[in-house]
Design a protein around this motif. Structure first.
Motif, PDB file in Angstrom:
ATOM      1  N   PHE A  35       0.800  -1.267  -0.210  1.00 49.83           N
ATOM      2  CA  PHE A  35      -0.095  -0.088   0.009  1.00 49.83           C
ATOM      3  C   PHE A  35       0.904   1.281   0.072  1.00 49.83           C
ATOM      4  CE2 PHE A  35       0.694  -0.992   4.462  1.00 49.83           C
ATOM      5  CZ  PHE A  35       0.997   0.114   5.039  1.00 49.83           C
ATOM      6  N   ILE A  36       0.294   2.177   0.002  1.00 55.37           N
ATOM      7  CA  ILE A  36       0.929   3.753  -0.191  1.00 55.37           C
ATOM      8  C   ILE A  36       0.272   4.344   0.960  1.00 55.37           C
ATOM      9  CG2 ILE A  36       1.597   3.598  -2.769  1.00 55.37           C
ATOM     10  CD1 ILE A  36      -0.911   5.581  -2.962  1.00 55.37           C
ATOM     11  N   ILE A  37       1.155   5.677   1.360  1.00 55.42           N
ATOM     12  CA  ILE A  37       0.475   6.766   2.141  1.00 55.42           C
ATOM     13  C   ILE A  37       0.240   7.839   1.459  1.00 55.42           C
ATOM     14  CG2 ILE A  37       0.872   8.131   3.966  1.00 55.42           C
ATOM     15  CD1 ILE A  37      -0.325   5.673   5.238  1.00 55.42           C
ATOM     16  N   LEU A  38      -0.770   8.731   1.290  1.00 57.68           N
ATOM     17  CA  LEU A  38      -0.523  10.026   0.503  1.00 57.68           C
ATOM     18  C   LEU A  38      -1.198  11.048   1.401  1.00 57.68           C
ATOM     19  CD1 LEU A  38      -3.716  10.693  -0.374  1.00 57.68           C
ATOM     20  CD2 LEU A  38      -3.421   8.933  -1.926  1.00 57.68           C
ATOM     21  N   ARG A  39      -0.539  12.107   1.083  1.00 56.86           N
ATOM     22  CA  ARG A  39      -1.155  13.445   1.567  1.00 56.86           C
ATOM     23  C   ARG A  39      -1.444  14.505   0.655  1.00 56.86           C
ATOM     24  NH1 ARG A  39       2.211  18.147   5.137  1.00 56.86           N
ATOM     25  NH2 ARG A  39       3.590  17.323   3.774  1.00 56.86           N
ATOM     26  N   VAL A  40      -2.906  14.959   0.389  1.00 58.07           N
ATOM     27  CA  VAL A  40      -3.046  15.609  -0.723  1.00 58.07           C
ATOM     28  C   VAL A  40      -2.665  17.013  -0.792  1.00 58.07           C
ATOM     29  CG1 VAL A  40      -5.259  16.727  -1.941  1.00 58.07           C
ATOM     30  CG2 VAL A  40      -5.394  14.507  -0.730  1.00 58.07           C
ATOM     31  N   LEU A  49      -3.744   3.868   1.116  1.00 55.48           N
ATOM     32  CA  LEU A  49      -4.444   3.317   0.239  1.00 55.48           C
ATOM     33  C   LEU A  49      -3.599   2.038  -0.489  1.00 55.48           C
ATOM     34  CD1 LEU A  49      -5.930   6.415  -1.532  1.00 55.48           C
ATOM     35  CD2 LEU A  49      -7.230   4.888  -0.138  1.00 55.48           C
ATOM     36  N   THR A  50      -4.377   0.995  -0.691  1.00 52.86           N
ATOM     37  CA  THR A  50      -3.710  -0.143  -1.442  1.00 52.86           C
ATOM     38  C   THR A  50      -3.595   0.190  -2.817  1.00 52.86           C
ATOM     39  OG1 THR A  50      -5.138  -1.415   0.321  1.00 52.86           O
ATOM     40  CG2 THR A  50      -3.900  -2.681  -1.501  1.00 52.86           C
ATOM     41  N   ILE A  51      -2.466  -0.322  -3.228  1.00 52.86           N
ATOM     42  CA  ILE A  51      -2.202  -0.385  -4.671  1.00 52.86           C
ATOM     43  C   ILE A  51      -3.104  -1.285  -5.425  1.00 52.86           C
ATOM     44  CG2 ILE A  51      -0.151  -0.425  -6.285  1.00 52.86           C
ATOM     45  CD1 ILE A  51       1.836   0.286  -3.940  1.00 52.86           C
ATOM     46  N   ALA A  52      -3.564  -0.883  -6.392  1.00 59.21           N
ATOM     47  CA  ALA A  52      -4.568  -1.676  -7.149  1.00 59.21           C
ATOM     48  C   ALA A  52      -3.931  -2.324  -8.315  1.00 59.21           C
ATOM     49  CB  ALA A  52      -5.898  -0.967  -7.695  1.00 59.21           C
ATOM     50  N   ASP A  53      -2.782  -1.790  -8.808  1.00 61.53           N
ATOM     51  CA  ASP A  53      -1.860  -2.158  -9.937  1.00 61.53           C
ATOM     52  C   ASP A  53      -0.575  -1.565  -9.919  1.00 61.53           C
ATOM     53  OD1 ASP A  53      -1.252  -3.963 -11.819  1.00 61.53           O
ATOM     54  OD2 ASP A  53      -2.754  -3.087 -13.368  1.00 61.53           O
ATOM     55  N   CYS A  88       4.171   8.044  -0.476  1.00 53.39           N
ATOM     56  CA  CYS A  88       5.096   7.237   0.159  1.00 53.39           C
ATOM     57  C   CYS A  88       4.802   5.822  -0.193  1.00 53.39           C
ATOM     58  CB  CYS A  88       5.223   7.696   1.555  1.00 53.39           C
ATOM     59  SG  CYS A  88       6.406   6.611   2.509  1.00 53.39           S
ATOM     60  N   GLY A  89       5.732   4.966  -0.504  1.00 51.83           N
ATOM     61  CA  GLY A  89       5.457   3.619  -0.460  1.00 51.83           C
ATOM     62  C   GLY A  89       6.652   2.798  -1.504  1.00 51.83           C
ATOM     63  N   PRO A  90       6.452   1.548  -1.702  1.00 51.17           N
ATOM     64  CA  PRO A  90       5.402   0.696  -1.360  1.00 51.17           C
ATOM     65  C   PRO A  90       5.542   0.544   0.094  1.00 51.17           C
ATOM     66  CG  PRO A  90       7.231  -0.399  -2.576  1.00 51.17           C
ATOM     67  CD  PRO A  90       7.288   1.067  -2.552  1.00 51.17           C
ATOM     68  N   LEU A  91       4.607   0.188   0.952  1.00 56.61           N
ATOM     69  CA  LEU A  91       4.689  -0.070   2.306  1.00 56.61           C
ATOM     70  C   LEU A  91       3.868  -1.364   2.885  1.00 56.61           C
ATOM     71  CD1 LEU A  91       3.683   3.409   3.729  1.00 56.61           C
ATOM     72  CD2 LEU A  91       6.105   2.322   3.726  1.00 56.61           C
ATOM     73  N   GLY A  92       4.052  -2.004   4.007  1.00 61.60           N
ATOM     74  CA  GLY A  92       3.527  -3.251   4.189  1.00 61.60           C
ATOM     75  C   GLY A  92       4.451  -4.266   3.869  1.00 61.60           C
ATOM     76  N   LYS A  93       3.859  -5.576   4.074  1.00 59.12           N
ATOM     77  CA  LYS A  93       4.432  -6.968   3.736  1.00 59.12           C
ATOM     78  C   LYS A  93       3.843  -7.212   2.326  1.00 59.12           C
ATOM     79  CE  LYS A  93       6.342  -8.539   8.137  1.00 59.12           C
ATOM     80  NZ  LYS A  93       6.138  -9.315   9.240  1.00 59.12           N
ATOM     81  N   PHE A 237       0.023  -5.402  14.466  1.00 60.20           N
ATOM     82  CA  PHE A 237      -0.353  -4.037  13.635  1.00 60.20           C
ATOM     83  C   PHE A 237      -0.500  -4.363  12.321  1.00 60.20           C
ATOM     84  CE2 PHE A 237       1.851  -3.098  17.637  1.00 60.20           C
ATOM     85  CZ  PHE A 237       0.951  -2.231  18.129  1.00 60.20           C
ATOM     86  N   ALA A 238      -1.709  -3.897  11.701  1.00 54.88           N
ATOM     87  CA  ALA A 238      -1.903  -4.135  10.435  1.00 54.88           C
ATOM     88  C   ALA A 238      -0.942  -3.731   9.541  1.00 54.88           C
ATOM     89  CB  ALA A 238      -3.467  -3.805  10.015  1.00 54.88           C
ATOM     90  N   CYS A 239      -0.526  -2.474   9.954  1.00 56.03           N
ATOM     91  CA  CYS A 239       0.214  -1.645   8.817  1.00 56.03           C
ATOM     92  C   CYS A 239       1.597  -2.007   8.721  1.00 56.03           C
ATOM     93  CB  CYS A 239       0.142  -0.200   9.185  1.00 56.03           C
ATOM     94  SG  CYS A 239       0.944   0.190  10.563  1.00 56.03           S
ATOM     95  N   VAL A 240       2.297  -2.768   9.671  1.00 59.02           N
ATOM     96  CA  VAL A 240       3.663  -3.163   9.653  1.00 59.02           C
ATOM     97  C   VAL A 240       3.887  -4.511   9.622  1.00 59.02           C
ATOM     98  CG1 VAL A 240       4.631  -0.887  10.638  1.00 59.02           C
ATOM     99  CG2 VAL A 240       3.954  -2.637  12.122  1.00 59.02           C
TER     100      VAL A 240
END
Length: 279
Positions: A35-40, A49-53, A88-93, A237-240
């Motif tokens: 997933f990524i982290i974004l700031r508008v 937000l999860t990367i869909a592709d 920022c990303g990609p993050l998570g496993k 922790f779901a994110c890490v």
């Protein structure tokens, strides 16, 4: 790093949209499940937000979001050619993908987009992919065309029967589990009640079940603690530690309570945004 919006498409008018972003460094390393982290903007909050592709060759990543709170409303106000301040990303496993045979990928709501990337990864690894998607009605189905490009079988359910099977994704999944003994894994991505129902269904079959707990993430780096979840009796922790976990080990009752923790703050934030925007 400012990231330009190459394409924007409304998938469900007023509620759900898809964006293609030019983020070559992220695209180069992104794998299914990330997933990524974004700031508008500089005053905005950070959201996961999860990367869909992802396409490493073109440097593009695709995200799908539901317009639910202030930040996604700000995101929805952007157009093709605009830029997102920080991504920022990609993050998570990443999803653990091995060539083993047949995998059933179940998606619901915006989770279908995240499931798409995982299903595509299994296809590219040489697994047979059965994609099962569901929604309340045919107008709310997502990524049907994209999944149809590579899925060996695409099964559709709608609550009202307007498209495919009338009923739930679990109905179609049960039929597959009863008739196909080559299924080695079920992957479920979508609303928490759906993922819980899928996990409960697959348990007596002894089929390994992976669920993606991205719906409960807030800051995405493990600092806020909002995405705490009990898995196999241990706090994760779901994110890490995730966002993917063994669905048979997840404490879904606790998870449902966690989901509502910030609902009031989200409501007030959205009301304030609408008041300022309409004023």
């Amino acid at each position: 790093m400012s990231v330009p919006i190459l394409k924007k498409e409304s998938l469900i008018p007023g509620t759900t949209s898809k964006m293609v972003l030019y983020a070559p460094e992220i695209a180069r390393h992104a794998k299914p499940g990330h997933f990524i982290i974004l700031r508008v903007n500089e005053h905005g909050e950070r959201i996961p937000l999860t990367i869909a592709d992802a396409n490493a060759e073109t440097g593009e990543i695709t995200i799908v979001y539901l317009v639910l709170g202030k930040t996604t409303a700000l995101l929805e106000a952007l157009k093709e050619g605009d830029s997102i301040l920080d991504v920022c990303g990609p993050l998570g496993k990443a999803t653990k993908i091995e060539k083993k045979g047949c995998v059933v990928c179940v998606g619901g709501g915006t989770g279908i987009a995240a499931m798409h990337h995982i299903a595509k990864g299994h296809h590219e690894a040489g697994n047979k992919v059965v994609a099962v998607i569901g929604a309340r009605n045919k107008d709310l189905l997502l990524f049907e065309k994209e999944l149809g490009l590579f899925a060996d079988e695409l099964l559709i359910s709608t609550d009202d029967g307007s498209r495919g099977h009338k009923g739930f994704v679990t109905d179609l999944l049960k039929e597959k589990l009863d008739t196909d003994k080559s299924i080695f894994e079920v992957v479920a991505v979508g609303p928490v009640p759906m993922m819980a129902a899928v996990s409960n269904l697959t348990r007596p079959y002894g089929v390994h079940t992976t669920v993606s707990l991205n719906p409960i993430m807030v800051d995405g780096i493990g600092m806020c603690g909002a995405c705490r979840v009990t898995v196999g009796g241990k706090t994760c922790f779901a994110c890490v530690d995730g966002p993917e976990f063994d669905g048979h080990e997840v404490d879904f009752a606790e998870l449902k309570l966690r989901l509502s923790a910030f609902r009031e703050q989200e409501r007030k934030g959205m009301e304030a945004y609408r008041s300022a925007h309409n004023g």
